[in-house]
Design a protein around this motif. Structure first.
Motif, mmCIF file in Angstrom:
data_model
loop_
_atom_site.group_PDB
_atom_site.id
_atom_site.type_symbol
_atom_site.label_atom_id
_atom_site.label_comp_id
_atom_site.label_asym_id
_atom_site.label_seq_id
_atom_site.Cartn_x
_atom_site.Cartn_y
_atom_site.Cartn_z
ATOM 1 N N SER A 68 12.446 -9.536 -8.525
ATOM 2 C CA SER A 68 13.531 -8.604 -9.159
ATOM 3 C C SER A 68 12.683 -7.500 -9.943
ATOM 4 O O SER A 68 13.413 -6.407 -10.139
ATOM 5 N N ASN A 69 11.785 -7.694 -10.658
ATOM 6 C CA ASN A 69 11.167 -6.670 -11.340
ATOM 7 C C ASN A 69 10.516 -5.417 -10.231
ATOM 8 O O ASN A 69 10.510 -4.407 -10.778
ATOM 9 N N GLU A 70 10.080 -5.946 -9.442
ATOM 10 C CA GLU A 70 9.640 -5.055 -8.257
ATOM 11 C C GLU A 70 10.721 -4.181 -7.793
ATOM 12 O O GLU A 70 10.366 -2.717 -7.994
ATOM 13 N N ALA A 71 11.927 -4.490 -7.692
ATOM 14 C CA ALA A 71 13.310 -3.767 -7.349
ATOM 15 C C ALA A 71 13.378 -2.885 -8.599
ATOM 16 O O ALA A 71 13.887 -1.746 -8.286
ATOM 17 N N PHE A 72 13.151 -3.161 -9.660
ATOM 18 C CA PHE A 72 13.373 -2.198 -10.943
ATOM 19 C C PHE A 72 12.358 -1.361 -10.968
ATOM 20 O O PHE A 72 13.006 -0.187 -11.104
ATOM 21 N N LEU A 73 11.328 -1.709 -10.471
ATOM 22 C CA LEU A 73 10.318 -0.533 -10.587
ATOM 23 C C LEU A 73 10.678 0.675 -9.597
ATOM 24 O O LEU A 73 10.579 1.540 -9.850
ATOM 25 N N ILE A 74 10.889 0.061 -8.294
ATOM 26 C CA ILE A 74 11.149 0.959 -7.295
ATOM 27 C C ILE A 74 12.341 1.801 -7.422
ATOM 28 O O ILE A 74 12.347 3.128 -7.418
ATOM 29 N N ASN A 75 13.386 1.276 -7.925
ATOM 30 C CA ASN A 75 14.450 2.045 -8.469
ATOM 31 C C ASN A 75 14.069 2.965 -9.437
ATOM 32 O O ASN A 75 14.757 4.205 -9.336
ATOM 33 N N TYR A 76 13.488 2.617 -10.570
ATOM 34 C CA TYR A 76 13.298 3.400 -11.605
ATOM 35 C C TYR A 76 12.387 4.496 -11.174
ATOM 36 O O TYR A 76 12.848 5.835 -11.464
ATOM 37 N N ILE A 77 11.340 4.528 -10.378
ATOM 38 C CA ILE A 77 10.553 5.621 -9.867
ATOM 39 C C ILE A 77 11.100 6.343 -9.197
ATOM 40 O O ILE A 77 11.054 7.428 -9.046
ATOM 41 N N THR A 78 12.021 5.800 -8.201
ATOM 42 C CA THR A 78 12.928 6.764 -7.393
ATOM 43 C C THR A 78 13.828 7.555 -8.091
ATOM 44 O O THR A 78 13.868 8.788 -8.077
ATOM 45 N N ARG A 79 14.637 7.027 -9.243
ATOM 46 C CA ARG A 79 15.378 7.972 -10.062
ATOM 47 C C ARG A 79 14.451 9.032 -10.807
ATOM 48 O O ARG A 79 14.954 10.109 -10.906
ATOM 49 N N CYS A 80 13.262 8.771 -11.231
ATOM 50 C CA CYS A 80 12.642 9.646 -11.712
ATOM 51 C C CYS A 80 12.090 10.681 -11.037
ATOM 52 O O CYS A 80 12.037 11.832 -11.472
ATOM 53 N N LEU A 81 11.884 10.372 -9.982
ATOM 54 C CA LEU A 81 11.285 11.419 -8.903
ATOM 55 C C LEU A 81 12.634 12.379 -8.376
ATOM 56 O O LEU A 81 12.314 13.486 -8.323
ATOM 57 N N GLU A 82 13.676 11.816 -8.137
ATOM 58 C CA GLU A 82 14.898 12.564 -7.809
ATOM 59 C C GLU A 82 15.111 13.626 -9.118
ATOM 60 O O GLU A 82 15.631 14.800 -8.821
ATOM 61 N N TYR A 94 3.750 -9.262 -13.931
ATOM 62 C CA TYR A 94 5.132 -9.124 -14.013
ATOM 63 C C TYR A 94 5.787 -8.536 -12.854
ATOM 64 O O TYR A 94 6.848 -8.994 -12.120
ATOM 65 N N LEU A 95 5.194 -7.628 -12.029
ATOM 66 C CA LEU A 95 5.438 -6.815 -10.841
ATOM 67 C C LEU A 95 5.662 -7.335 -9.590
ATOM 68 O O LEU A 95 6.165 -7.164 -8.747
ATOM 69 N N THR A 96 4.983 -8.913 -9.531
ATOM 70 C CA THR A 96 5.114 -9.690 -8.412
ATOM 71 C C THR A 96 6.174 -10.313 -8.122
ATOM 72 O O THR A 96 6.630 -10.866 -7.177
ATOM 73 N N ASP A 97 7.246 -10.111 -9.187
ATOM 74 C CA ASP A 97 8.333 -10.775 -9.212
ATOM 75 C C ASP A 97 9.300 -9.869 -8.633
ATOM 76 O O ASP A 97 9.430 -8.745 -8.762
#
Length: 282
Positions: free
Chosen positions: A263-277, A258-261
């Motif tokens: 829009s899904n990749e963008a979701f992952l990157i945004n989610y990871i960024t928020r978690c680390l922030e 799923y992560l090769t899509d």
């Protein structure tokens, strides 16, 4: 005599500096060989270390670096037998992989908070690396992101062929059915002959690696689990057995890859960024 003593001390000092430089250079070479960082940010607040899936290289996750904010430096693990390490033999055991990765990461993780992201087999390697770093160096990630990976204590490798030729046929049908592999690759014999040996070597490590859940919780960081709605990964919620902290699970549209899509990749990157922030503020 004083002149001879001074000369002796000077030689000894230069020898020590030379040895220290050699050790530093050897350590740097090991790190660069194993850790692929295409977009370095020396002043980053976090390091995100990504662990690729079986049969793949470091390029996909290394390229994530251009999409993250410069406060997060992204690196991807490069295992032997692929990319710039294609002349090296494949690793035979999980212990050897974990030891090599840990030695490569130590110089860059000592003074900076870090997180792990692993997809499929990569999540298993990431978990075993996190466990090794905690037990031996008292280091562990601030967050562990698991993608499409059944927890290691819930894996049961059944009906997997033992012979090399049967295993290759088994893996061909596996990657065909799991989804996410381009049709062009499946129909290209030469590309398959290059890809299958790497996948076979990685899968063999998983088959030979047996993890029994210890009585004491192995790690103590938050875990976030992602998987596709049509994924083959099972019992994602059981990652809770392996940490004393919280576990969240998320279903994302798609199959095992799923992560090769985009829009899904963008979701992952945004989610990871928020978690680390959030962890930085906390």
């Amino acid at each position: 005599m004083g002149g001879e003593e001074d000369l002796y001390e000077l030689v000894q000092t230069e020898d020590k500096h030379s040895r220290d430089n050699n050790v530093h250079n050897d350590s740097k070479n090991v790190t660069e060989k194993v850790v692929n960082c295409l977009y370095p940010h020396p002043g980053a607040a976090f390091k995100l270390i990504c662990f690729p899936w079986a049969g793949s290289g470091s390029a996909c996750f290394a390229n994530w670096g251009r999409s993250f904010h410069h406060s997060i430096e992204v690196s991807s693990i490069r295992l032997p037998g692929r990319e710039s390490r294609s002349n090296e033999p494949f690793a035979k055991t999980m212990d050897r992989i974990v030891a090599e990765i840990s030695n490569a990461l130590l110089p860059i993780l000592q003074d900076t908070p870090f997180a792990f992201f692993g997809h499929s087999m990569g999540a298993h390697v990431a978990f075993m690396t996190a466990l090794h770093l905690k037990e031996n160096y008292k280091l562990q990630p601030v967050h562990f992101f698991v993608s499409s990976s059944t927890p290691p204590h819930q894996i049961h490798c059944q009906n997997v062929p033992n012979t090399s030729s049967e295993l290759e046929e088994y893996l061909f049908h596996f990657i065909k059915n799991v989804g996410g592999t381009p049709k062009e690759l499946l129909e290209n014999k030469e590309l398959l002959e290059m890809t299958l040996p790497i996948l076979k070597a990685d899968i063999q490590i998983l088959i030979n690696s047996i993890f029994v859940k210890p009585s004491k919780t192995p790690i103590s960081c938050d875990i976030t689990c992602f998987s596709g709605t049509e994924d083959i990964a099972k019992k994602m919620e059981d990652w809770q057995d392996l940490t004393s902290e919280s576990v969240e699970t998320h279903k994302i549209p798609g199959n095992h890859f799923y992560l090769t899509d985009i829009s899904n990749e963008a979701f992952l990157i945004n989610y990871i960024t928020r978690c680390l922030e959030i962890s930085y503020i906390a």
